[in-house]
Design a protein around this motif. Structure first.
Motif, PDB file in Angstrom:
ATOM      1  N   GLN A 204      42.362  16.901 -16.138  1.00 50.11           N
ATOM      2  CA  GLN A 204      42.957  18.233 -16.019  1.00 50.11           C
ATOM      3  C   GLN A 204      42.190  19.148 -15.065  1.00 50.11           C
ATOM      4  OE1 GLN A 204      45.804  19.113 -17.781  1.00 50.11           O
ATOM      5  NE2 GLN A 204      45.864  17.003 -18.507  1.00 50.11           N
ATOM      6  N   LEU A 205      40.958  18.779 -14.731  1.00 51.52           N
ATOM      7  CA  LEU A 205      40.130  19.665 -13.911  1.00 51.52           C
ATOM      8  C   LEU A 205      39.939  19.079 -12.517  1.00 51.52           C
ATOM      9  CD1 LEU A 205      37.439  20.616 -16.594  1.00 51.52           C
ATOM     10  CD2 LEU A 205      39.444  21.943 -15.891  1.00 51.52           C
ATOM     11  N   PHE A 206      39.806  19.965 -11.555  1.00 56.22           N
ATOM     12  CA  PHE A 206      39.650  19.537 -10.165  1.00 56.22           C
ATOM     13  C   PHE A 206      38.176  19.470  -9.787  1.00 56.22           C
ATOM     14  CE2 PHE A 206      38.768  20.829  -5.806  1.00 56.22           C
ATOM     15  CZ  PHE A 206      39.487  19.894  -5.086  1.00 56.22           C
ATOM     16  N   ILE A 207      37.799  18.420  -9.080  1.00 57.65           N
ATOM     17  CA  ILE A 207      36.486  18.326  -8.434  1.00 57.65           C
ATOM     18  C   ILE A 207      36.734  17.894  -7.002  1.00 57.65           C
ATOM     19  CG2 ILE A 207      34.342  16.987  -8.287  1.00 57.65           C
ATOM     20  CD1 ILE A 207      34.117  18.745 -10.571  1.00 57.65           C
ATOM     21  N   SER A 208      36.155  18.592  -6.055  1.00 51.83           N
ATOM     22  CA  SER A 208      36.325  18.208  -4.653  1.00 51.83           C
ATOM     23  C   SER A 208      35.565  16.925  -4.358  1.00 51.83           C
ATOM     24  CB  SER A 208      35.807  19.310  -3.736  1.00 51.83           C
ATOM     25  OG  SER A 208      35.744  18.820  -2.405  1.00 51.83           O
TER      26      SER A 208
ATOM     27  N   ALA B  63      41.552  26.046   3.279  1.00 54.42           N
ATOM     28  CA  ALA B  63      40.631  24.958   2.920  1.00 54.42           C
ATOM     29  C   ALA B  63      39.570  24.721   3.987  1.00 54.42           C
ATOM     30  CB  ALA B  63      41.422  23.674   2.662  1.00 54.42           C
ATOM     31  N   ALA B  64      39.956  24.804   5.246  1.00 57.71           N
ATOM     32  CA  ALA B  64      39.028  24.457   6.329  1.00 57.71           C
ATOM     33  C   ALA B  64      37.820  25.384   6.367  1.00 57.71           C
ATOM     34  CB  ALA B  64      39.756  24.499   7.669  1.00 57.71           C
ATOM     35  N   ALA B  65      37.966  26.598   5.828  1.00 58.64           N
ATOM     36  CA  ALA B  65      36.853  27.557   5.872  1.00 58.64           C
ATOM     37  C   ALA B  65      35.820  27.302   4.767  1.00 58.64           C
ATOM     38  CB  ALA B  65      37.408  28.977   5.739  1.00 58.64           C
ATOM     39  N   ILE B  66      36.127  26.371   3.865  1.00 55.12           N
ATOM     40  CA  ILE B  66      35.205  26.100   2.751  1.00 55.12           C
ATOM     41  C   ILE B  66      34.503  24.775   3.040  1.00 55.12           C
ATOM     42  CG2 ILE B  66      35.044  25.735   0.250  1.00 55.12           C
ATOM     43  CD1 ILE B  66      37.511  27.498  -0.038  1.00 55.12           C
ATOM     44  N   PRO B  67      33.182  24.817   3.284  1.00 49.96           N
ATOM     45  CA  PRO B  67      32.516  23.618   3.803  1.00 49.96           C
ATOM     46  C   PRO B  67      32.504  22.432   2.839  1.00 49.96           C
ATOM     47  CG  PRO B  67      30.929  25.375   3.325  1.00 49.96           C
ATOM     48  CD  PRO B  67      32.291  25.974   3.198  1.00 49.96           C
ATOM     49  N   ASP B  68      32.529  22.714   1.524  1.00 52.15           N
ATOM     50  CA  ASP B  68      32.481  21.586   0.582  1.00 52.15           C
ATOM     51  C   ASP B  68      33.850  21.322  -0.045  1.00 52.15           C
ATOM     52  OD1 ASP B  68      32.372  23.996  -0.767  1.00 52.15           O
ATOM     53  OD2 ASP B  68      31.058  23.265  -2.359  1.00 52.15           O
ATOM     54  N   LEU B  69      34.907  21.552   0.743  1.00 55.68           N
ATOM     55  CA  LEU B  69      36.273  21.253   0.299  1.00 55.68           C
ATOM     56  C   LEU B  69      36.964  20.495   1.425  1.00 55.68           C
ATOM     57  CD1 LEU B  69      38.202  22.002  -2.139  1.00 55.68           C
ATOM     58  CD2 LEU B  69      39.109  23.791  -0.645  1.00 55.68           C
ATOM     59  N   ALA B  70      37.625  19.387   1.113  1.00 51.86           N
ATOM     60  CA  ALA B  70      38.330  18.637   2.163  1.00 51.86           C
ATOM     61  C   ALA B  70      39.577  19.415   2.595  1.00 51.86           C
ATOM     62  CB  ALA B  70      38.717  17.256   1.635  1.00 51.86           C
ATOM     63  N   ASP B  71      39.993  19.198   3.829  1.00 52.27           N
ATOM     64  CA  ASP B  71      41.121  19.965   4.390  1.00 52.27           C
ATOM     65  C   ASP B  71      42.407  19.774   3.606  1.00 52.27           C
ATOM     66  OD1 ASP B  71      39.382  20.819   6.272  1.00 52.27           O
ATOM     67  OD2 ASP B  71      40.275  19.740   7.960  1.00 52.27           O
ATOM     68  N   ASP B  72      42.569  18.620   2.971  1.00 50.01           N
ATOM     69  CA  ASP B  72      43.817  18.370   2.229  1.00 50.01           C
ATOM     70  C   ASP B  72      43.703  18.749   0.747  1.00 50.01           C
ATOM     71  OD1 ASP B  72      42.092  16.432   1.358  1.00 50.01           O
ATOM     72  OD2 ASP B  72      43.476  14.746   1.635  1.00 50.01           O
ATOM     73  N   GLU B  73      42.601  19.424   0.352  1.00 50.04           N
ATOM     74  CA  GLU B  73      42.413  19.728  -1.070  1.00 50.04           C
ATOM     75  C   GLU B  73      42.781  21.170  -1.446  1.00 50.04           C
ATOM     76  OE1 GLU B  73      38.885  16.802  -2.658  1.00 50.04           O
ATOM     77  OE2 GLU B  73      38.239  18.565  -1.539  1.00 50.04           O
TER      78      GLU B  73
END
Ligand SMILES: O=P(O)(O)OC[C@H]1O[C@@H](O)[C@H](O)[C@@H](O)[C@@H]1O
Length: 302
Positions: free
Chosen positions: A45-49, A238-248
């Motif tokens: 149920q929870l998201f982790i990048s 998404a692209a502005a967040i360094p620890d998040l993939a672009d498709d997340e």
């Protein structure tokens, strides 16, 4: 990349709780972050990048990070405060047939941090039931002076991605739009429909919010937090967040019980408690077992 493993609870690694009915959850000792919750007969149920851990100094991107004593950049401390980066102690763990409980704690002495002179004890109790998880987050002022603080439980709910999400049950109240940097009147139409980058601080508590997630429906109920943050970068952010993939960017929605503009005050020796209960339903028509809310943590000294 972060590896969430360690099925053995050894007071050092991640804490794993499970019920006889098949629910399980994982709490990292770094930040006392509930990074995984799988209800009985359910899915994560929870998201982790998948980019968590790739940028030095940043905590895990996802789960339920704890925000204290500062929200975002609203003060001199690191963003969202200090608790999500520290290693907490596991001080108790217990298991009964239908629930399992873990208690984690961390303590700060006076002047341990520049910009925050106050000593305090933070505690998180996580109780897992078959279809629900309860979090009790408490702060005790262990110093001699009253302090005011902000807080939030930064809950990342996992979404299927690629589709808008509706949040039902919002109590209409003015909200601060962080993107527009202005206060807004509440939208009268319910539910709250999210299909773009959103960053709002609502002046109403999350008394009973419902959200259709990738794996069914989650009901979110908070106590002790007067406000609610709704945040997602969506695809465009998404692209502005360094620890998040672009498709997340559209694979989670953060619904955060919070105390921000309505900061809380804590007198010496007293304790504040914020609560969050998440209940999962596999499908709208399915029957879930009734859940029992645990007694509030009385914060007895261990
Ligand atoms: O990237 P962080 O520090 O985890 O913060 C994520 C977001 O957290 C939300 O609570 C804030 O409202 C956003 O403004 C912020 O961007």
């Amino acid at each position: 990349m972060i590896k969430i493993g360690g099925l053995q609870n050894n007071f050092m690694g991640p804490v794993l709780l499970y019920t006889a009915g098949g629910a399980q959850c994982t709490i990292l000792r770094e930040g006392a972050n509930l990074v995984s919750w799988i209800p009985a007969n359910g899915e994560e149920q929870l998201f982790i990048s998948r980019c968590s851990g790739t940028v030095a100094g940043l905590p895990v991107r996802g789960g339920i990070p704890l925000v204290f004593p500062q929200f975002a950049e609203m003060g001199p401390l690191p963003k969202h405060g200090i608790l999500r980066n520290v290693i907490w102690d596991l001080i108790a763990i217990s298991s009964q047939p239908d629930c399992a409980t873990a208690t984690l704690q961390t303590e700060f002495r006076a002047y341990a941090l520049p910009g925050w002179p106050h000593p305090f004890r933070a505690r998180l109790v996580v109780e897992l039931q078959d279809h629900a998880v309860f979090l009790q987050f408490s702060i005790q002022n262990t110093g001699t002076r009253t302090f005011a603080f902000q807080s939030a439980m930064h809950t990342y709910l996992r979404l299927p991605g690629g589709t808008p999400v509706d949040i039902h049950g919002c109590i209409p109240a003015n909200y601060f739009d962080k993107q527009l940097q202005t206060w807004c009147e509440p939208a009268m139409s319910a539910p709250l429909h999210i299909n773009a980058a959103t960053d709002q601080i609502h002046q109403s508590p999350a008394t009973r919010l419902q959200c259709q997630t990738g794996a069914g429906r989650v009901t979110l109920q908070s106590g002790g937090f007067p406000e609610t943050v709704i945040w997602t970068p969506w695809r465009e952010g998404a692209a502005a967040i360094p620890d998040l993939a672009d498709d997340e960017g559209d694979q989670f929605i953060c619904i955060e019980p919070a105390a921000i503009y309505q900061a809380q005050e804590l007198a010496p020796g007293s304790q504040w408690q914020g609560r969050l209960c998440l209940v999962a339903e596999a499908a709208p028509e399915s029957e879930t077992k009734p859940v029992q809310e645990p007694e509030p943590d009385n914060c007895t000294q261990s």
